[in-house]
Design a protein around this motif. Structure first.
Motif, PDB file in Angstrom:
ATOM      1  N   TRP A   1      -6.719  -5.584 -12.727  1.00  0.00           N
ATOM      2  CA  TRP A   1      -6.504  -6.161 -11.398  1.00  0.00           C
ATOM      3  C   TRP A   1      -6.062  -7.619 -11.519  1.00  0.00           C
ATOM      4  O   TRP A   1      -5.148  -8.066 -10.815  1.00  0.00           O
ATOM      5  CB  TRP A   1      -7.774  -6.045 -10.563  1.00  0.00           C
ATOM      6  N   GLU A   2      -6.686  -8.363 -12.427  1.00  0.00           N
ATOM      7  CA  GLU A   2      -6.291  -9.746 -12.639  1.00  0.00           C
ATOM      8  C   GLU A   2      -4.848  -9.841 -13.145  1.00  0.00           C
ATOM      9  O   GLU A   2      -4.109 -10.766 -12.774  1.00  0.00           O
ATOM     10  CB  GLU A   2      -7.240 -10.431 -13.625  1.00  0.00           C
TER      11      GLU A   2
ATOM     12  N   ALA B   1      -4.753   1.090  -7.520  1.00  0.00           N
ATOM     13  CA  ALA B   1      -4.100   1.431  -6.254  1.00  0.00           C
ATOM     14  C   ALA B   1      -5.110   1.508  -5.117  1.00  0.00           C
ATOM     15  O   ALA B   1      -4.819   1.093  -3.983  1.00  0.00           O
ATOM     16  CB  ALA B   1      -3.345   2.757  -6.392  1.00  0.00           C
ATOM     17  N   MET B   2      -6.311   2.020  -5.393  1.00  0.00           N
ATOM     18  CA  MET B   2      -7.353   2.065  -4.374  1.00  0.00           C
ATOM     19  C   MET B   2      -7.784   0.648  -3.999  1.00  0.00           C
ATOM     20  O   MET B   2      -7.969   0.333  -2.815  1.00  0.00           O
ATOM     21  CB  MET B   2      -8.546   2.867  -4.873  1.00  0.00           C
TER      22      MET B   2
ATOM     23  N   ALA C   1       2.834   3.925  -7.522  1.00  0.00           N
ATOM     24  CA  ALA C   1       2.024   4.094  -8.724  1.00  0.00           C
ATOM     25  C   ALA C   1       2.361   5.438  -9.338  1.00  0.00           C
ATOM     26  O   ALA C   1       2.479   6.439  -8.625  1.00  0.00           O
ATOM     27  CB  ALA C   1       0.534   4.024  -8.396  1.00  0.00           C
ATOM     28  N   PHE C   2       2.545   5.457 -10.655  1.00  0.00           N
ATOM     29  CA  PHE C   2       2.658   6.757 -11.320  1.00  0.00           C
ATOM     30  C   PHE C   2       1.515   6.919 -12.309  1.00  0.00           C
ATOM     31  O   PHE C   2       1.072   5.964 -12.936  1.00  0.00           O
ATOM     32  CB  PHE C   2       4.030   6.982 -11.956  1.00  0.00           C
ATOM     33  N   MET C   3       1.048   8.154 -12.388  1.00  0.00           N
ATOM     34  CA  MET C   3      -0.127   8.470 -13.194  1.00  0.00           C
ATOM     35  C   MET C   3       0.210   9.660 -14.083  1.00  0.00           C
ATOM     36  O   MET C   3       0.444  10.761 -13.589  1.00  0.00           O
ATOM     37  CB  MET C   3      -1.315   8.786 -12.287  1.00  0.00           C
TER      38      MET C   3
ATOM     39  N   ARG D   1      -6.954   8.339   1.434  1.00  0.00           N
ATOM     40  CA  ARG D   1      -6.028   7.793   2.435  1.00  0.00           C
ATOM     41  C   ARG D   1      -5.956   6.263   2.336  1.00  0.00           C
ATOM     42  O   ARG D   1      -5.075   5.634   2.900  1.00  0.00           O
ATOM     43  CB  ARG D   1      -6.421   8.205   3.847  1.00  0.00           C
ATOM     44  N   GLY D   2      -6.887   5.686   1.574  1.00  0.00           N
ATOM     45  CA  GLY D   2      -6.911   4.241   1.403  1.00  0.00           C
ATOM     46  C   GLY D   2      -6.044   3.730   0.268  1.00  0.00           C
ATOM     47  O   GLY D   2      -6.054   2.532  -0.021  1.00  0.00           O
ATOM     48  N   LEU D   3      -5.294   4.602  -0.403  1.00  0.00           N
ATOM     49  CA  LEU D   3      -4.420   4.153  -1.488  1.00  0.00           C
ATOM     50  C   LEU D   3      -3.467   3.070  -1.000  1.00  0.00           C
ATOM     51  O   LEU D   3      -2.782   3.242   0.008  1.00  0.00           O
ATOM     52  CB  LEU D   3      -3.629   5.340  -2.045  1.00  0.00           C
ATOM     53  N   GLY D   4      -3.400   1.981  -1.733  1.00  0.00           N
ATOM     54  CA  GLY D   4      -2.658   0.812  -1.280  1.00  0.00           C
ATOM     55  C   GLY D   4      -1.235   0.742  -1.790  1.00  0.00           C
ATOM     56  O   GLY D   4      -0.804  -0.297  -2.302  1.00  0.00           O
TER      57      GLY D   4
END
Length: 337
Positions: free
Chosen positions: A150-151, A192-193, A209-211, A266-269
């Motif tokens: 995240w940083e 992403a969340m 985002a790809f996973m 549904r909260g994926l950013g």
């Protein structure tokens, strides 16, 4: 040659004489003196900065001294040359912040496998790759890796105190993506969340985002996962090694995003997601269930599934020049551009 062989034999003898504290066969040995033997690491390699023998330049940068976070950046040589000639009409490229795989405890942004992969990747796609070097377990347990990544994403968005010239000059902050393979794909989901509830610097929005071959698991077997010995399977043993304090254990939402009570998908950013699975990967069923859950969550973005037959877990990292790995890179090119 004889000296090298002798040193190797002495090393093996020393390892054999040490007292083993914990082992996950074929993956890791941890000794009581604190030393760790990672059994699947590839060797470290140097970046190729302004190397005319390659089509891609790479360099290492420090993101944070405390905690120690760094990255290896990749970009096509023609993009660097073009920018020196077209100061007024410079076209910036998407930025991919990438999280390497390795079960949260081995591999590196600086290791041969991922370095070779991104040399191929960046030779095909006009993109700036920021491959993050996050702290590994068991020396530094989760959730540290999530925090480091995240940083790193914040650093890309905001530039930090000393902005990196490649990011400033070439990176399009309107096209920032994240991605990862295996444990790195798990990290990408969690980042992403977090982007759905926490703002990035300077108003930067995460586009996609790809996973790839996501390391997701849970206490209840799904699909083709064996019922017998499930709790002693490698994914469970690794998770207990890298995050022993995880609330809920293997059913912590960080590892099992579909468990009851996990935050809603549904909260994926981000506005789009690409889930990649491989037919011979033991975690394929988890990936497909994740993709379906995202689609049915009420999330307003676009979810896509990319399925490859005849391949196993992280095949594209291990053999980036194969036909199917190139198909996958071209799919990423469509997704990013």
């Amino acid at each position: 040659m004889m000296v090298t062989r002798l040193l190797f034999m002495l090393f093996i003898s020393a390892m054999d004489s040490k007292e083993l504290e914990r082992e996950i066969p074929t993956l890791v040995r941890i000794y009581k003196d604190g030393s760790i033997e990672r059994l699947q690491n590839s060797p470290f390699v140097a970046p190729n900065l302004e190397d005319d023998s390659t089509t891609v330049s790479s360099k290492d940068v420090i993101i944070s001294e405390n905690p120690p976070i760094s990255a290896r950046l990749y970009i096509k040589n023609t993009i660097i040359k073009r920018s020196s000639q077209e100061h007024n009409n410079l076209k910036k490229v998407p930025v991919l912040v990438y999280f390497h795989g390795g079960g949260f405890f081995f591999e590196s942004a600086f290791n041969e496998l991922h370095h070779n992969y991104f040399n191929k990747f960046a030779s095909v796609i006009d993109v700036l790759v920021v491959s993050v070097e996050y702290r590994l377990a068991p020396e530094t347990l989760l959730p540290a890796a999530y925090e480091d990544c995240w940083e790193a994403l914040k650093w890309v968005a905001g530039g930090g105190a000393n902005p990196e010239p490649w990011v400033v000059k070439h990176g399009d902050m309107n096209r920032v993506f994240i991605g990862g393979d295996s444990a790195g794909a798990n990290i990408a989901h969690n980042i992403a969340m977090r982007a759905g509830v926490e703002a990035l610097p300077k108003g930067v929005k995460l586009v996609g985002a790809f996973m790839s071959h996501s390391y997701f698991y849970g206490s209840e077997p799904v699909g083709s996962e064996p019922v017998a010995g499930h709790e002693q399977s490698a994914p469970c043993l690794v998770w207990s090694l890298v995050y022993p304090s995880a609330p809920g254990g293997i059913d912590n939402p960080s590892m099992n995003p579909l468990v009851a009570g996990a935050p809603s998908l549904r909260g994926l950013g981000c506005s789009k997601i690409l889930v990649c699975v491989a037919a011979q990967d033991p975690m394929t069923d988890r990936g497909v269930l994740y993709y379906e859950a995202v689609r049915n969550s009420g999330w307003l973005g676009r979810a896509e599934l990319f399925h490859v037959d005849g391949e196993g877990h992280a095949f594209h990292i291990h053999n980036p020049n194969s036909y199917n790995a190139m198909k996958m890179i071209l799919r990423f090119k469509d997704f990013l551009q």
